[in-house]
Scaffold this motif. Structure first.
Motif, short mmCIF file in Angstrom:
data_model
loop_
_atom_site.label_atom_id
_atom_site.label_comp_id
_atom_site.label_asym_id
_atom_site.label_seq_id
_atom_site.Cartn_x
_atom_site.Cartn_y
_atom_site.Cartn_z
N THR A 178 0.81 -1.21 0.00
CA THR A 178 0.00 0.00 0.00
C THR A 178 0.85 1.26 0.00
OG1 THR A 178 -0.10 0.00 2.41
CG2 THR A 178 -1.87 -1.14 1.25
N ALA A 179 0.23 2.37 -0.42
CA ALA A 179 0.88 3.67 -0.29
C ALA A 179 1.16 3.92 1.19
CB ALA A 179 -0.02 4.77 -0.86
N GLY A 180 2.30 4.52 1.45
CA GLY A 180 2.74 4.70 2.82
C GLY A 180 3.81 3.71 3.22
N THR A 181 4.05 2.72 2.35
CA THR A 181 5.13 1.76 2.60
C THR A 181 6.46 2.42 2.26
OG1 THR A 181 3.68 -0.09 2.02
CG2 THR A 181 6.06 -0.51 2.04
N PRO A 182 7.38 2.58 3.21
CA PRO A 182 8.66 3.24 2.90
C PRO A 182 9.56 2.34 2.07
CG PRO A 182 8.61 2.54 5.19
CD PRO A 182 7.24 2.26 4.64
N PRO A 183 10.53 2.92 1.37
CA PRO A 183 11.43 2.12 0.52
C PRO A 183 12.15 1.01 1.27
CG PRO A 183 11.67 4.46 0.00
CD PRO A 183 10.78 4.37 1.20
N GLU A 184 12.51 1.24 2.53
CA GLU A 184 13.24 0.20 3.26
C GLU A 184 12.39 -1.04 3.49
OE1 GLU A 184 12.15 3.42 6.40
OE2 GLU A 184 12.84 3.33 4.32
N GLU A 185 11.07 -0.88 3.57
CA GLU A 185 10.20 -2.06 3.71
C GLU A 185 10.08 -2.80 2.38
OE1 GLU A 185 6.50 -1.50 5.73
OE2 GLU A 185 7.38 -0.17 7.24
N VAL A 186 10.13 -2.07 1.27
CA VAL A 186 10.18 -2.72 -0.03
C VAL A 186 11.45 -3.56 -0.14
CG1 VAL A 186 10.35 -2.34 -2.53
CG2 VAL A 186 8.79 -0.94 -1.15
N ALA A 187 12.56 -2.98 0.28
CA ALA A 187 13.83 -3.70 0.23
C ALA A 187 13.79 -4.95 1.11
CB ALA A 187 14.97 -2.79 0.67
N ALA A 188 13.10 -4.88 2.25
CA ALA A 188 13.05 -6.01 3.16
C ALA A 188 12.23 -7.17 2.59
CB ALA A 188 12.46 -5.57 4.50
N VAL A 189 11.16 -6.85 1.86
CA VAL A 189 10.29 -7.90 1.33
C VAL A 189 10.79 -8.43 -0.02
CG1 VAL A 189 8.64 -6.53 -0.04
CG2 VAL A 189 7.85 -8.54 1.22
N ARG A 190 11.64 -7.66 -0.70
CA ARG A 190 12.09 -8.02 -2.04
C ARG A 190 12.72 -9.41 -2.14
NH1 ARG A 190 11.27 -7.79 -7.26
NH2 ARG A 190 11.10 -9.96 -6.65
N PRO A 191 13.60 -9.83 -1.20
CA PRO A 191 14.22 -11.16 -1.34
C PRO A 191 13.23 -12.31 -1.24
CG PRO A 191 15.49 -9.77 0.16
CD PRO A 191 14.19 -9.08 -0.09
N ALA A 238 12.43 11.14 -8.91
CA ALA A 238 13.47 10.83 -7.92
C ALA A 238 12.93 9.88 -6.85
CB ALA A 238 13.98 12.12 -7.28
N VAL A 239 11.68 10.09 -6.44
CA VAL A 239 11.07 9.20 -5.46
C VAL A 239 10.81 7.83 -6.08
CG1 VAL A 239 9.08 8.84 -3.95
CG2 VAL A 239 10.07 11.13 -4.19
N VAL A 240 10.30 7.81 -7.30
CA VAL A 240 10.08 6.54 -7.99
C VAL A 240 11.39 5.76 -8.08
CG1 VAL A 240 9.45 5.47 -10.19
CG2 VAL A 240 8.10 7.38 -9.30
N ASN A 241 12.46 6.44 -8.40
CA ASN A 241 13.76 5.76 -8.51
C ASN A 241 14.25 5.21 -7.17
OD1 ASN A 241 14.33 5.85 -11.30
ND2 ASN A 241 14.86 8.02 -11.16
N ARG A 242 13.88 5.86 -6.07
CA ARG A 242 14.24 5.32 -4.76
C ARG A 242 13.54 3.99 -4.52
NH1 ARG A 242 14.05 10.71 -2.70
NH2 ARG A 242 12.08 10.34 -1.59
N TYR A 243 12.27 3.92 -4.92
CA TYR A 243 11.54 2.67 -4.77
C TYR A 243 12.08 1.61 -5.75
CZ TYR A 243 8.11 4.45 -1.48
OH TYR A 243 7.50 4.95 -0.34
N LYS A 244 12.46 2.05 -6.94
CA LYS A 244 13.07 1.11 -7.89
C LYS A 244 14.36 0.54 -7.31
CE LYS A 244 15.89 2.62 -10.85
NZ LYS A 244 17.09 1.78 -10.56
N ASP A 245 15.19 1.40 -6.77
CA ASP A 245 16.45 0.95 -6.19
C ASP A 245 16.23 0.02 -5.00
OD1 ASP A 245 17.77 2.45 -8.10
OD2 ASP A 245 18.14 4.15 -6.75
N ALA A 246 15.10 0.17 -4.32
CA ALA A 246 14.78 -0.69 -3.19
C ALA A 246 14.28 -2.07 -3.64
CB ALA A 246 13.73 -0.04 -2.30
N GLY A 247 13.96 -2.19 -4.94
CA GLY A 247 13.56 -3.49 -5.46
C GLY A 247 12.17 -3.57 -6.03
#
Length: 278
Positions: A178-191, A238-247
């Motif tokens: 959901t919206a409100g999920t920070p990039p670091e949580e995306v990175a945590a779930v990505r693997p 720039a924000v989209v790219n942060r989420y992309k970089d997070a996975g």
């Protein structure tokens, strides 16, 4: 390449959908996502209409609450849409907001068990299998779709809490955050996830900051500084790219509830932001 899309929120009346879907399709936007919040708009009906009004746009439903649906009926609906509009439907299931499920008499004792059983049975049906199962909630006796999808159908699961996220990563073809999920949580779930799609709060225009402040206050997220994209194309990219970089495999921009120009927002995302997303 990270996929880019926008949300058509069901707080907008259904008759607005046609012009927004066409604007997105004509501008070259990759994905348009719809919600099925109680008691606003049907996800299946709006997806069918959006697909019929467009030529190439992928349409996601994020998400369908499984307590409201028989899995065989949903299998028929999803398979029909996939055969009518090949490779353009993105389906996401979830256990639903429990208060809403209680309002309609569909609340269950174990939402996670129901979600697991539903996702597993639906994926098997859409793969053309004959399914017999006698779970706690999902019961099928030699059910097989006569017209299964011709190609593979991706079934995602939406999740917020850690248990649901773990389940989504285990049984679904991808996870919707959901919206409100920070990039670091995306990175945590990505693997753990096969694929990750994430909604991101976004606003542009001269009053974008004020609208976003109201939006984040509504969601109780005013204290989060890295979950919203506000400003011009470069700021939002720039924000989209942060989420992309997070996975994130797909980033779907979620406009504010009071976005004044939904068609323009779709065109802006497709034509201006897209060019700046690496």
């Amino acid at each position: 390449m990270t996929t880019l899309g926008v949300v058509f929120r069901p707080q907008n009346p259904p008759e607005r959908l046609r012009s927004v879907a066409r604007a997105a399709d004509e501008a070259g936007l990759e994905e348009l996502w719809l919600w099925e919040d109680c008691f606003l708009e049907s996800g299946i009906a709006t997806a069918a209409a959006a697909l019929a009004w467009t030529d190439r746009l992928a349409v996601g439903i994020g998400l369908l609450p499984v307590p409201l649906r028989n899995v065989a009926v949903l299998g028929m609906e999803a398979a029909t849409l996939q055969r009518l509009f090949p490779d353009r439907l993105l389906l996401t299931l979830g256990h639903g907001v429990q208060d809403w499920m209680g309002q309609v008499g569909a609340r269950v004792d174990s939402p996670l068990t129901l979600l697991r059983e539903h996702v597993e049975a639906l994926r098997a049906l859409l793969a053309g299998e004959t399914v017999t199962t006698s779970g706690r909630y999902v019961k099928l006796d030699k059910v097989k779709l006569d017209y299964p999808p011709v190609g593979a159908t991706r079934v995602y699961a939406g999740a917020t809490g850690p248990k649901t996220r773990a389940l989504a990563c285990e049984v679904a073809d991808g996870i919707l955050l959901t919206a409100g999920t920070p990039p670091e949580e995306v990175a945590a779930v990505r693997p753990m996830a096969k694929a990750v799609t994430v909604y991101v709060h976004a606003a542009t225009g001269p009053d974008g900051e004020a609208r976003m402040a109201r939006e984040l206050e509504f969601w109780g997220e005013s204290n989060k500084s890295d979950i919203a994209a506000v400003g011009g194309a470069a700021d939002i990219a720039a924000v989209v790219n942060r989420y992309k970089d997070a996975g994130a495999d797909a980033v779907i921009l979620q406009p504010t509830a009071d976005e004044p120009d939904l068609e323009g927002f779709a065109r802006f995302t497709a034509r201006e932001v897209r060019a700046l997303v690496s």
